[in-house]
Design an enzyme around this catalytic site. Sequence first.
Site, short mmCIF file in Angstrom:
data_model
loop_
_atom_site.label_atom_id
_atom_site.label_comp_id
_atom_site.label_asym_id
_atom_site.label_seq_id
_atom_site.Cartn_x
_atom_site.Cartn_y
_atom_site.Cartn_z
N GLY A 13 8.27 18.10 -0.57
CA GLY A 13 7.50 17.34 -1.40
C GLY A 13 6.31 17.96 -1.50
O GLY A 13 5.69 18.84 -1.19
N ILE A 15 2.82 16.84 -0.24
CA ILE A 15 2.07 17.10 0.80
C ILE A 15 2.88 18.27 1.73
O ILE A 15 2.55 19.08 2.42
CB ILE A 15 1.33 16.14 1.60
CG1 ILE A 15 0.47 15.33 0.71
CG2 ILE A 15 0.84 16.48 2.98
CD1 ILE A 15 -0.28 14.10 1.58
N GLY A 92 7.76 10.01 3.00
CA GLY A 92 7.15 8.69 2.35
C GLY A 92 7.51 8.46 1.22
O GLY A 92 7.48 9.44 0.31
N ILE A 93 7.52 7.16 0.79
CA ILE A 93 7.67 6.75 -0.66
C ILE A 93 6.67 5.68 -0.87
O ILE A 93 6.33 5.15 -0.20
CB ILE A 93 9.20 6.36 -0.83
CG1 ILE A 93 9.51 5.04 0.18
CG2 ILE A 93 10.05 7.45 -0.68
CD1 ILE A 93 10.79 4.37 -0.38
N THR A 94 6.51 5.39 -2.03
CA THR A 94 6.06 4.00 -2.72
C THR A 94 6.54 3.33 -3.59
O THR A 94 7.67 3.99 -4.23
CB THR A 94 4.52 4.32 -3.47
OG1 THR A 94 4.97 5.40 -4.44
CG2 THR A 94 3.42 5.27 -2.79
N ASP A 96 4.94 0.38 -5.29
CA ASP A 96 3.85 -0.54 -5.51
C ASP A 96 4.39 -1.69 -6.45
O ASP A 96 5.01 -1.57 -7.54
CB ASP A 96 2.79 0.13 -6.17
CG ASP A 96 2.38 1.42 -5.26
OD1 ASP A 96 2.56 1.28 -4.29
OD2 ASP A 96 1.41 2.31 -5.98
N PHE A 150 -4.49 -2.95 -2.97
CA PHE A 150 -4.34 -3.74 -3.81
C PHE A 150 -2.67 -3.14 -4.40
O PHE A 150 -2.77 -1.88 -4.86
CB PHE A 150 -5.22 -3.79 -4.91
CG PHE A 150 -4.93 -4.89 -5.87
CD1 PHE A 150 -5.61 -6.10 -5.85
CD2 PHE A 150 -4.03 -4.71 -7.02
CE1 PHE A 150 -5.23 -6.95 -6.91
CE2 PHE A 150 -3.72 -5.67 -8.01
CZ PHE A 150 -4.36 -6.90 -7.94
N TYR A 155 3.52 -0.67 1.76
CA TYR A 155 3.05 0.53 2.12
C TYR A 155 1.93 0.64 3.20
O TYR A 155 1.94 1.40 4.18
CB TYR A 155 2.65 1.50 0.77
CG TYR A 155 2.33 2.81 1.13
CD1 TYR A 155 3.21 3.80 0.62
CD2 TYR A 155 0.79 3.35 1.26
CE1 TYR A 155 2.74 5.23 0.90
CE2 TYR A 155 0.47 4.57 1.48
CZ TYR A 155 1.50 5.66 1.28
OH TYR A 155 0.98 6.81 1.45
N VAL A 188 -4.37 12.26 -2.35
CA VAL A 188 -4.06 13.84 -2.60
C VAL A 188 -3.40 13.82 -3.82
O VAL A 188 -2.57 13.16 -4.38
CB VAL A 188 -3.08 14.22 -1.54
CG1 VAL A 188 -2.90 15.78 -1.47
CG2 VAL A 188 -3.55 13.90 -0.07
N1 CAA Z 1 -9.05 -5.69 -6.57
C1 CAA Z 1 -8.87 -6.99 -7.39
N2 CAA Z 1 -8.23 -7.20 -8.21
C2 CAA Z 1 -7.28 -6.38 -8.91
C3 CAA Z 1 -7.61 -4.95 -8.45
C4 CAA Z 1 -8.29 -4.67 -7.39
N3 CAA Z 1 -8.17 -3.50 -6.94
N4 CAA Z 1 -6.52 -4.10 -9.42
C5 CAA Z 1 -6.35 -5.08 -10.33
N5 CAA Z 1 -6.79 -6.33 -10.25
C6 CAA Z 1 -6.67 -7.50 -10.94
C7 CAA Z 1 -6.39 -7.25 -12.26
O1 CAA Z 1 -7.74 -6.93 -13.06
C8 CAA Z 1 -5.58 -8.24 -12.90
O2 CAA Z 1 -6.37 -9.18 -13.07
P1 CAA Z 1 -5.93 -10.36 -14.39
O3 CAA Z 1 -4.55 -10.90 -14.23
O4 CAA Z 1 -6.91 -11.36 -14.12
O5 CAA Z 1 -6.14 -9.49 -15.37
C9 CAA Z 1 -4.52 -8.43 -11.81
O6 CAA Z 1 -5.21 -8.03 -10.49
C10 CAA Z 1 -3.12 -7.68 -11.76
O7 CAA Z 1 -3.39 -6.29 -11.45
P2 CAA Z 1 -2.64 -5.44 -12.34
O8 CAA Z 1 -2.67 -5.59 -13.82
O9 CAA Z 1 -2.81 -3.90 -11.93
O10 CAA Z 1 -1.10 -5.71 -11.99
P3 CAA Z 1 0.13 -5.01 -12.28
O11 CAA Z 1 1.26 -5.69 -11.88
O12 CAA Z 1 0.34 -4.45 -13.67
O13 CAA Z 1 0.20 -3.66 -11.44
C11 CAA Z 1 -0.06 -1.94 -9.45
C12 CAA Z 1 0.25 -3.53 -10.03
C13 CAA Z 1 1.21 -1.04 -10.28
C14 CAA Z 1 0.28 -2.15 -8.01
C15 CAA Z 1 -1.22 -1.75 -9.65
O14 CAA Z 1 -2.15 -2.68 -9.18
C16 CAA Z 1 -1.61 -0.37 -9.22
O15 CAA Z 1 -1.37 0.64 -9.49
N6 CAA Z 1 -2.44 -0.27 -7.92
C17 CAA Z 1 -2.78 0.91 -7.26
C18 CAA Z 1 -1.67 0.95 -6.24
C19 CAA Z 1 -2.32 2.39 -5.47
O16 CAA Z 1 -3.26 2.68 -5.21
N7 CAA Z 1 -1.24 3.08 -5.11
C20 CAA Z 1 -1.27 4.28 -4.55
C21 CAA Z 1 -0.17 5.27 -4.73
S1 CAA Z 1 -0.46 6.87 -3.92
C22 CAA Z 1 -0.56 6.68 -2.11
O17 CAA Z 1 0.05 5.43 -1.90
C23 CAA Z 1 -0.83 7.76 -1.53
C24 CAA Z 1 -1.74 7.17 -0.30
O18 CAA Z 1 -1.19 7.24 0.81
C25 CAA Z 1 -2.98 6.94 -0.61
#
Ligand code: CAA
Length: 248
Positions: A13, A15, A92-94, A96, A150, A155, A188
């Site tokens: 994958g 990393i 690992g997987i996500t 979200d 969030f 995860y 990453v």
């Molecule tokens: N803090 C507070 N509020 C937040 C926020 C945050 N960080 N992000 C979004 N919100 C709010 C939004 O503004 C929205 O508010 P309203 O309903 O008032 O409009 C509400 O929360 C809903 O948020 P979303 O529209 O984002 O909800 P969604 O269901 O469409 O999406 C999600 C959910 C797909 C999880 C999306 O929030 C997201 O992609 N989050 C990031 C997840 C992330 O960082 N994943 C990392 C993957 S990579 C990995 O994991 C590798 C690693 O180790 C780092």
Amino acid sequence: MEQHIALVTGGTGGIGTAISRRLAEDGFRVIATYSSPAKRTHAEVWRAEQRERGFDIAIELMDVSSFESCAAAAADIREKYGVVEVLVNNAGITRDAVMKKMQMEQWKDVIDTNLSSVFNVTKQFLDDMLERQYGRIVNISSINGQKGQFGQVNYSAAKAGIHGFTKALAQEVARKGVTVNTISPGYVATAMVMAVAEEVREKIKAQIPVGRFAEPEEIARAVSFLTAKEAGYITGSNLSINGGQHMY
Ligand code: CAA
């Protein structure tokens, strides 16, 4: 001369590829695992690509979420290659979703693949390491296991659990020449991070003092450091590699 064996789960994958190559450069006979028979062709193509680049890396089917699959793969590895000296629990997987929308399956898949996997895989190779009085185990966690994220209760919980596993096992095996450490990468530049919606990703990037996502090689370099013979006094530790996004 005997070749030392390193196993990298999820080694084909994002990393994982960088870790597999780096350990091959370090002189290990590297085995990279992939998760299901459906991914065999992809894994074989990956293997051929690595060969073209000068890396001879073996591949092995291992569903890390299944103890039985890990046991079967481990028996095969032992027979084909010998005893694993370095284990990198990287797979690992996500899945979200905000908690309100998260389904039981999304919770379970992530806990099984990202946390129970560390037990399932380590269990297969630990006895050999203890018997030989030497081993290096590196568990790949995440910044989001340290700070929470969030949309990632599954995860974040799984990745936080890895820290406990590392610290407990490190104590149990310290006197037997086996070290156990965690690396916590930040964001990453891999397909996993690119799957996050662009506007969310850009907001995350804006929070990274270094101003960019990490390159997989920057994580692999730390794996190389922790798996060296000379790293025998580093155990139970966590190395954060997150561009300054979370300091504590
Ligand atoms: N803090 C507070 N509020 C937040 C926020 C945050 N960080 N992000 C979004 N919100 C709010 C939004 O503004 C929205 O508010 P309203 O309903 O008032 O409009 C509400 O929360 C809903 O948020 P979303 O529209 O984002 O909800 P969604 O269901 O469409 O999406 C999600 C959910 C797909 C999880 C999306 O929030 C997201 O992609 N989050 C990031 C997840 C992330 O960082 N994943 C990392 C993957 S990579 C990995 O994991 C590798 C690693 O180790 C780092």
